[in-house]
Scaffold this motif. Structure first.
Motif, short mmCIF file in Angstrom:
data_model
loop_
_atom_site.label_atom_id
_atom_site.label_comp_id
_atom_site.label_asym_id
_atom_site.label_seq_id
_atom_site.Cartn_x
_atom_site.Cartn_y
_atom_site.Cartn_z
N PHE A 3 0.81 -1.21 0.00
CA PHE A 3 0.00 0.00 0.00
C PHE A 3 0.84 1.26 0.00
N ALA A 4 2.16 1.11 0.00
CA ALA A 4 3.05 2.27 0.06
C ALA A 4 4.08 2.18 -1.06
N GLN A 5 4.59 3.32 -1.46
CA GLN A 5 5.66 3.36 -2.46
C GLN A 5 7.02 3.07 -1.83
N TRP A 20 8.67 -3.78 10.53
CA TRP A 20 8.04 -3.24 9.32
C TRP A 20 9.04 -3.19 8.17
N ALA A 21 10.28 -2.87 8.46
CA ALA A 21 11.31 -2.82 7.42
C ALA A 21 11.52 -4.21 6.81
N ARG A 22 11.52 -5.23 7.65
CA ARG A 22 11.65 -6.60 7.17
C ARG A 22 10.49 -6.97 6.24
N TRP A 23 9.27 -6.62 6.68
CA TRP A 23 8.09 -6.90 5.86
C TRP A 23 8.14 -6.13 4.54
N ALA A 24 8.57 -4.88 4.58
CA ALA A 24 8.65 -4.08 3.36
C ALA A 24 9.60 -4.73 2.36
N ARG A 25 10.71 -5.22 2.83
CA ARG A 25 11.66 -5.89 1.93
C ARG A 25 11.05 -7.14 1.33
N ARG A 26 10.33 -7.90 2.13
CA ARG A 26 9.66 -9.10 1.60
C ARG A 26 8.64 -8.74 0.53
N MET A 27 8.02 -7.58 0.67
CA MET A 27 7.01 -7.14 -0.29
C MET A 27 7.66 -6.36 -1.45
N GLN A 28 8.98 -6.32 -1.48
CA GLN A 28 9.76 -5.60 -2.49
C GLN A 28 9.44 -4.10 -2.51
N CYS A 63 14.64 12.77 0.19
CA CYS A 63 13.40 12.00 0.31
C CYS A 63 12.44 12.37 -0.82
N LEU A 64 12.30 13.65 -1.07
CA LEU A 64 11.41 14.10 -2.15
C LEU A 64 11.89 13.60 -3.51
N LEU A 65 13.18 13.65 -3.74
CA LEU A 65 13.71 13.17 -5.02
C LEU A 65 13.46 11.67 -5.20
N LEU A 66 13.64 10.90 -4.14
CA LEU A 66 13.39 9.46 -4.23
C LEU A 66 11.91 9.18 -4.46
N LEU A 67 11.04 9.98 -3.87
CA LEU A 67 9.60 9.80 -4.10
C LEU A 67 9.24 10.05 -5.56
#
Length: 71
Positions: A3-5, A20-28, A63-67
């Motif tokens: 649900f997030a970029q 949450w960081a671990r889960w984010a990595r699993r979700m690519q 952060c803005l540039l990466l977004l």
């Protein structure tokens, strides 16, 4: 499906941010981390994420540039 970029982590010691960081990595989902002072105990978690390949955020502008790139 995510649900997030991206996930932005700031000083995650003693919080659920590392989970949450671990889960984010699993979700690519990209993990972006605010680097902390290496001498501070509270920064160990965020600095460990950087060692594991998370992207460092040095300024709000980065952060803005990466977004913009992620969209």
């Amino acid at each position: 499906m995510a649900f997030a970029q991206a996930l932005v982590v700031v000083y995650p010691q003693r919080s659920r941010a590392l989970i949450w960081a671990r889960w984010a990595r699993r979700m690519q989902c990209p993990v972006w981390v605010v680097q902390g002072d290496a001498r501070r105990w509270s920064c160990r978690g965020s600095n460990a994420l950087l060692w594991d390949g998370a992207t460092a955020l040095f300024t709000p502008r980065s952060c803005l540039l990466l977004l913009v790139i992620a969209l």
